[in-house]
Design a protein around this motif. Structure first.
Motif, PDB file in Angstrom:
ATOM      1  N   LEU A 125       1.339 -15.564 -13.389  1.00 24.47           N
ATOM      2  CA  LEU A 125       2.330 -15.485 -12.317  1.00 24.47           C
ATOM      3  C   LEU A 125       1.930 -16.345 -11.125  1.00 24.47           C
ATOM      4  CD1 LEU A 125       4.850 -13.961 -11.114  1.00 24.47           C
ATOM      5  CD2 LEU A 125       3.213 -12.294 -10.228  1.00 24.47           C
ATOM      6  N   LEU A 126       0.627 -16.595 -10.984  1.00 17.85           N
ATOM      7  CA  LEU A 126       0.114 -17.303  -9.823  1.00 17.85           C
ATOM      8  C   LEU A 126      -0.009 -18.786 -10.131  1.00 17.85           C
ATOM      9  CD1 LEU A 126      -2.689 -14.754  -8.879  1.00 17.85           C
ATOM     10  CD2 LEU A 126      -0.366 -14.889  -7.954  1.00 17.85           C
ATOM     11  N   ALA A 127       0.626 -19.603  -9.329  1.00 14.66           N
ATOM     12  CA  ALA A 127       0.636 -21.046  -9.567  1.00 14.66           C
ATOM     13  C   ALA A 127      -0.680 -21.659  -9.132  1.00 14.66           C
ATOM     14  CB  ALA A 127       1.797 -21.696  -8.811  1.00 14.66           C
ATOM     15  N   ASP A 128      -1.186 -22.589  -9.948  1.00 16.35           N
ATOM     16  CA  ASP A 128      -2.394 -23.318  -9.582  1.00 16.35           C
ATOM     17  C   ASP A 128      -2.135 -24.089  -8.289  1.00 16.35           C
ATOM     18  OD1 ASP A 128      -4.918 -24.395  -9.719  1.00 16.35           O
ATOM     19  OD2 ASP A 128      -4.377 -25.958 -11.159  1.00 16.35           O
ATOM     20  N   GLY A 129      -3.008 -23.921  -7.319  1.00 18.24           N
ATOM     21  CA  GLY A 129      -2.827 -24.547  -6.020  1.00 18.24           C
ATOM     22  C   GLY A 129      -1.945 -23.760  -5.073  1.00 18.24           C
ATOM     23  N   GLY A 130      -1.459 -22.607  -5.487  1.00 23.37           N
ATOM     24  CA  GLY A 130      -0.547 -21.821  -4.672  1.00 23.37           C
ATOM     25  C   GLY A 130      -1.239 -21.098  -3.538  1.00 23.37           C
ATOM     26  N   ARG A 131      -0.420 -20.700  -2.568  1.00 25.92           N
ATOM     27  CA  ARG A 131      -0.877 -19.894  -1.439  1.00 25.92           C
ATOM     28  C   ARG A 131       0.001 -18.655  -1.401  1.00 25.92           C
ATOM     29  NH1 ARG A 131      -3.688 -23.378   2.539  1.00 25.92           N
ATOM     30  NH2 ARG A 131      -3.371 -21.702   4.050  1.00 25.92           N
ATOM     31  N   TYR A 132      -0.609 -17.489  -1.331  1.00 23.49           N
ATOM     32  CA  TYR A 132       0.131 -16.245  -1.431  1.00 23.49           C
ATOM     33  C   TYR A 132      -0.342 -15.257  -0.366  1.00 23.49           C
ATOM     34  CZ  TYR A 132       1.517 -17.934  -6.043  1.00 23.49           C
ATOM     35  OH  TYR A 132       2.026 -18.680  -7.066  1.00 23.49           O
ATOM     36  N   ALA A 133       0.521 -14.270  -0.131  1.00 26.20           N
ATOM     37  CA  ALA A 133       0.161 -13.122   0.694  1.00 26.20           C
ATOM     38  C   ALA A 133       0.779 -11.894   0.041  1.00 26.20           C
ATOM     39  CB  ALA A 133       0.647 -13.292   2.134  1.00 26.20           C
ATOM     40  N   TRP A 134       0.205 -10.759   0.284  1.00 29.55           N
ATOM     41  CA  TRP A 134       0.772  -9.507  -0.252  1.00 29.55           C
ATOM     42  C   TRP A 134       0.563  -8.374   0.753  1.00 29.55           C
ATOM     43  CZ3 TRP A 134      -2.250  -5.128  -1.394  1.00 29.55           C
ATOM     44  CH2 TRP A 134      -3.654  -5.341  -1.371  1.00 29.55           C
ATOM     45  N   ARG A 135       1.446  -7.384   0.638  1.00 30.91           N
ATOM     46  CA  ARG A 135       1.348  -6.206   1.476  1.00 30.91           C
ATOM     47  C   ARG A 135       1.861  -5.019   0.675  1.00 30.91           C
ATOM     48  NH1 ARG A 135       6.208  -7.175   5.952  1.00 30.91           N
ATOM     49  NH2 ARG A 135       7.940  -7.365   4.446  1.00 30.91           N
ATOM     50  N   VAL A 136       1.751  -3.815   1.262  1.00 36.20           N
ATOM     51  CA  VAL A 136       2.109  -2.617   0.504  1.00 36.20           C
ATOM     52  C   VAL A 136       2.601  -1.544   1.470  1.00 36.20           C
ATOM     53  CG1 VAL A 136      -0.305  -1.819   0.575  1.00 36.20           C
ATOM     54  CG2 VAL A 136       1.251  -0.909  -1.162  1.00 36.20           C
ATOM     55  N   ARG A 137       3.549  -0.747   0.986  1.00 38.53           N
ATOM     56  CA  ARG A 137       3.993   0.429   1.742  1.00 38.53           C
ATOM     57  C   ARG A 137       4.303   1.529   0.749  1.00 38.53           C
ATOM     58  NH1 ARG A 137      10.114  -0.965   3.976  1.00 38.53           N
ATOM     59  NH2 ARG A 137      11.136  -1.212   1.937  1.00 38.53           N
ATOM     60  N   THR A 138       4.466   2.764   1.275  1.00 35.58           N
ATOM     61  CA  THR A 138       4.725   3.900   0.395  1.00 35.58           C
ATOM     62  C   THR A 138       5.750   4.824   1.038  1.00 35.58           C
ATOM     63  OG1 THR A 138       3.632   5.565  -1.001  1.00 35.58           O
ATOM     64  CG2 THR A 138       2.904   5.426   1.304  1.00 35.58           C
ATOM     65  N   THR A 139       6.399   5.655   0.219  1.00 31.30           N
ATOM     66  CA  THR A 139       7.440   6.566   0.712  1.00 31.30           C
ATOM     67  C   THR A 139       7.381   7.877  -0.047  1.00 31.30           C
ATOM     68  OG1 THR A 139       9.820   6.868   1.059  1.00 31.30           O
ATOM     69  CG2 THR A 139       9.156   5.651  -0.891  1.00 31.30           C
ATOM     70  N   ASP A 140       7.775   8.967   0.638  1.00 32.57           N
ATOM     71  CA  ASP A 140       7.915  10.261  -0.044  1.00 32.57           C
ATOM     72  C   ASP A 140       9.370  10.569  -0.354  1.00 32.57           C
ATOM     73  OD1 ASP A 140       8.996  10.916   2.398  1.00 32.57           O
ATOM     74  OD2 ASP A 140       7.422  12.315   2.984  1.00 32.57           O
ATOM     75  N   GLY A 141      10.247   9.555  -0.199  1.00 35.78           N
ATOM     76  CA  GLY A 141      11.662   9.727  -0.453  1.00 35.78           C
ATOM     77  C   GLY A 141      12.454  10.040   0.793  1.00 35.78           C
ATOM     78  N   THR A 142      11.768  10.533   1.806  1.00 37.19           N
ATOM     79  CA  THR A 142      12.417  10.836   3.082  1.00 37.19           C
ATOM     80  C   THR A 142      11.884   9.942   4.192  1.00 37.19           C
ATOM     81  OG1 THR A 142      12.716  13.148   2.432  1.00 37.19           O
ATOM     82  CG2 THR A 142      12.859  12.647   4.796  1.00 37.19           C
ATOM     83  N   ARG A 143      10.582   9.801   4.217  1.00 36.88           N
ATOM     84  CA  ARG A 143       9.938   8.977   5.223  1.00 36.88           C
ATOM     85  C   ARG A 143       9.127   7.886   4.534  1.00 36.88           C
ATOM     86  NH1 ARG A 143       8.011  14.579   7.623  1.00 36.88           N
ATOM     87  NH2 ARG A 143       8.038  14.815   5.349  1.00 36.88           N
ATOM     88  N   THR A 144       9.080   6.747   5.175  1.00 36.15           N
ATOM     89  CA  THR A 144       8.405   5.580   4.595  1.00 36.15           C
ATOM     90  C   THR A 144       7.387   5.037   5.578  1.00 36.15           C
ATOM     91  OG1 THR A 144      10.356   4.988   3.311  1.00 36.15           O
ATOM     92  CG2 THR A 144       8.722   3.244   3.662  1.00 36.15           C
ATOM     93  N   SER A 145       6.239   4.716   5.058  1.00 42.56           N
ATOM     94  CA  SER A 145       5.198   4.155   5.921  1.00 42.56           C
ATOM     95  C   SER A 145       5.559   2.732   6.308  1.00 42.56           C
ATOM     96  CB  SER A 145       3.860   4.142   5.174  1.00 42.56           C
ATOM     97  OG  SER A 145       3.872   3.129   4.174  1.00 42.56           O
ATOM     98  N   PRO A 146       4.978   2.233   7.385  1.00 38.46           N
ATOM     99  CA  PRO A 146       5.107   0.796   7.647  1.00 38.46           C
ATOM    100  C   PRO A 146       4.347   0.011   6.578  1.00 38.46           C
ATOM    101  CG  PRO A 146       4.308   1.992   9.591  1.00 38.46           C
ATOM    102  CD  PRO A 146       4.211   2.925   8.431  1.00 38.46           C
ATOM    103  N   TYR A 147       4.721  -1.243   6.409  1.00 39.42           N
ATOM    104  CA  TYR A 147       3.930  -2.131   5.563  1.00 39.42           C
ATOM    105  C   TYR A 147       2.539  -2.322   6.178  1.00 39.42           C
ATOM    106  CZ  TYR A 147       7.493  -3.960   2.322  1.00 39.42           C
ATOM    107  OH  TYR A 147       8.417  -4.114   1.325  1.00 39.42           O
ATOM    108  N   THR A 148       1.577  -2.500   5.300  1.00 36.88           N
ATOM    109  CA  THR A 148       0.284  -2.974   5.792  1.00 36.88           C
ATOM    110  C   THR A 148       0.439  -4.418   6.249  1.00 36.88           C
ATOM    111  OG1 THR A 148      -0.357  -3.805   3.608  1.00 36.88           O
ATOM    112  CG2 THR A 148      -0.945  -1.521   4.135  1.00 36.88           C
ATOM    113  N   GLY A 149      -0.586  -4.936   6.920  1.00 42.05           N
ATOM    114  CA  GLY A 149      -0.566  -6.359   7.251  1.00 42.05           C
ATOM    115  C   GLY A 149      -0.636  -7.205   5.986  1.00 42.05           C
ATOM    116  N   TRP A 150      -0.245  -8.455   6.118  1.00 43.90           N
ATOM    117  CA  TRP A 150      -0.309  -9.368   4.976  1.00 43.90           C
ATOM    118  C   TRP A 150      -1.771  -9.707   4.644  1.00 43.90           C
ATOM    119  CZ3 TRP A 150       3.790 -10.221   2.043  1.00 43.90           C
ATOM    120  CH2 TRP A 150       5.070 -10.167   2.598  1.00 43.90           C
ATOM    121  N   CYS A 151      -2.084  -9.734   3.355  1.00 43.36           N
ATOM    122  CA  CYS A 151      -3.393 -10.162   2.855  1.00 43.36           C
ATOM    123  C   CYS A 151      -3.194 -11.525   2.188  1.00 43.36           C
ATOM    124  CB  CYS A 151      -3.960  -9.176   1.844  1.00 43.36           C
ATOM    125  SG  CYS A 151      -4.206  -7.495   2.479  1.00 43.36           S
TER     126      CYS A 151
END
Length: 558
Positions: A125-151
């Motif tokens: 999935l990752l392209a040779d020479g590529g630059r990427y960032a990722w983040r994550v958040r979670t929810t209990d179905g009612t309330r959702t956390s903020p995203y983490t910062g980009w990595c």
């Protein structure tokens, strides 16, 4: 931070980022009481720089050049919390920052309890020479956390290349002719290229390519080098004439390793080679090996960054103290080399091992070989003996002293080659001798030198080579009780009945006492000692050197 593998897995959600865009949780983000949390984003492997060993589980500063990830899959992790105890759904988002800004989500995954969560980024999935960032958040179905910062991270999926050239010893088949011979130092140019993260370091060798090395090994391994501007010159001395090989692997900053490049070359035979028993590195002079403070075998005074002559973990039986408690000897070869083998036995063990010399004095670059115990016994005149009746065991466990002694027919080279060594040992108080057999092994018949008596149990065996005015090698016997050293000629088997029968040459004390020939350059063999505090000392031999060395005593330790 603990390594990823050491983190507790309270709950694991394993999903894979694919090509499709999946919907994120349709609830509002918040930070109030009861809102789920997501912390500690990290990846395995962590992006980094192989050249200096830096890694960052999550590089959040987009203005700094993020670390590299090489070939293989990447696992993304985070730690989720649910104040209400409600099951959670977690979403990881991958952002392609180099190719159009596409963002790909994975999730919501199946509901899971709070704890560690994970998703896998397949390497394709990752392209040779590529630059990427990722983040994550979670929810209990009612309330959702903020995203983490980009990595952030960069990708290099192309291994580097490696190459070797030399005008002193050109590659076989290249059309070039060597300008130097075996025994002479040659210059080899190491090269490497990388189109992505850049060359970080390289490792060369003369044996087989190793695995699991890193650029940090340069602190203790002189074969790990930096390639400034893509190249570096090294000096290598082929110890044997004929076909030799040198290999090179390079590593880029993403940790990708090149295929081994093998440089095969011919080294012509030297004229009038200088060879001697006791020599481990081909310079024609005797060498001493003693355990260092970590249990590796080294020449006294050798630089800590130089390769160990015998690696600690390669000692027979892999004892915790390495070679410190091991019985070992070197004085000639059971093969057909002009440098010494190393023979070693763990006291009490039934096995004796031969460590082959790589022609540079490195004995543990290749696997050791088990040396078989002779199966038959005889008297010096050749009469068969009942092995059991004279205390000769089926294995090596009864051995209390061991010495490679050279050739009982004389140590003078023949046709520019040393004769294969014989081996003496003390077993159940008796002194035995066996000559060489098939390559790397002893003869199947052992000769009992000491007769039916067993007075040798308290003696060490020292191997000075020629030390009694003839070409026949000498065996020195040292009493462990008094330190007294006496001399016996291997040309006179009858002399070995009683080790106390010969005159005393001198005394030597230490946790190790040995002799490998002349260490002071005057042609007369010497004795060396290692004290309990690790101090190494030489007791210079006194006597004459011409026509053959003759030792009459020893000077003060120095």
């Amino acid at each position: 931070m603990k390594p990823i593998s050491a983190l507790p897995r309270l709950a694991v959600v394993v999903t894979t980022v694919g090509a499709s865009l999946l919907a994120a949780p349709a609830v509002a983000a918040g930070t109030g009481p009861g809102t789920p949390t997501v912390t500690a984003p990290r990846s395995d492997p962590a992006p980094g720089f192989a050249g200096d060993g830096r890694t960052t589980p999550c590089a959040t500063d987009a203005d700094l050049e993020p670390g590299w990830i090489g070939l293989g899959d990447v696992a993304l992790y985070a730690t989720t919390g649910s104040p209400s105890g409600t099951p959670l759904r977690t979403t990881f988002q991958l952002w392609d920052t180099a190719y159009g800004g596409k963002r790909t989500d994975t999730g919501p995954a199946a509901p899971h309890p709070a704890g560690e969560v994970r998703t896998d980024l397949r390497g394709g999935l990752l392209a040779d020479g590529g630059r990427y960032a990722w983040r994550v958040r979670t929810t209990d179905g009612t309330r959702t956390s903020p995203y983490t910062g980009w990595c952030h991270f960069r990708v290099d999926r192309t291994p580097p290349t490696a190459g070797i050239t030399s005008t002193d010893f050109p590659a076989s088949g290249s059309g070039g002719s060597p300008t130097k011979t075996a025994g002479q130092e040659g210059t080899f140019t190491l090269t490497g290229t990388d189109t992505g993260s850049g060359i970080a370091c390289a490792r060369w060798g003369t044996g087989t390519p190793s695995v699991g090395w890193s650029c940090a090994d340069a602190a203790h391994d002189s074969r790990v080098v930096r390639l400034a501007d893509g190249s570096a010159d090294i000096a290598v001395t082929p110890r044997t004439w004929g076909t030799n090989t040198l290999y090179l692997q390079t590593m880029d900053d993403a940790g990708n390793v090149s295929q081994p490049f093998v440089h095969t070359y011919y080294a012509p035979p030297p004229q009038n080679p200088k060879i001697a028993y006791g020599d481990i590195d081909g310079d024609g002079t005797a060498d001493v090996l003693v355990p260092d403070d970590r249990g590796s075998l080294r020449k006294p005074g050798a630089a800590a960054s130089a390769p160990a002559n015998g690696h600690r973990l390669a000692a027979p039986g892999e004892p915790a103290d390495g070679w410190t408690g091991t019985r070992y000897t070197h004085h000639g070869s059971l093969g057909y080399q002009n440098v010494d083998d190393l023979l070693a036995q763990q006291p009490g063990s039934g096995m004796l091992f031969r460590y082959r010399n790589d022609d540079r004095g490195l004995f543990t670059e290749q696997d050791s070989i088990r040396v078989d115990k002779p199966a038959r016994c005889q008297a010096p005149a050749g009469q068969p003996l009942d092995c059991t009746a004279v205390g000769f065991g089926d294995d090596w466990s009864g051995v209390t002293a061991l010495a490679a002694v050279g050739s009982p027919s004389g140590d003078a080279p023949q046709d520019d080659a040393l004769k294969r060594t014989s081996v003496a040992w003390v077993e159940n108080g008796r002194l035995w001798l066996a000559g060489p057999g098939r390559t790397g092994q002893l003869d199947r018949v052992a000769t009992l030198l000491s007769g039916d008596g067993a007075p040798w149990a308290d003696h060490d065996l020292l191997t000075p080579g020629r030390a009694q005015g003839t070409d026949i090698p000498t065996l020195w016997a040292r009493s462990r009780t008094t330190g007294e050293i006496r001399a016996f000629s291997l040309g006179d088997p009858a002399a070995f009945t009683d080790p106390a029968s010969a005159p005393v040459l001198g005394t030597a004390h230490g946790i190790r006492v040995g002799s490998d020939g002349d260490l002071t350059g005057d042609g007369v063999p010497d004795v060396w000692t290692v004290a309990a505090d690790g101090r190494f000392a030489v007791l210079p031999g006194r006597g004459t050197a011409i026509p053959y060395p003759s030792v009459t005593g020893f000077g003060a330790a120095r």
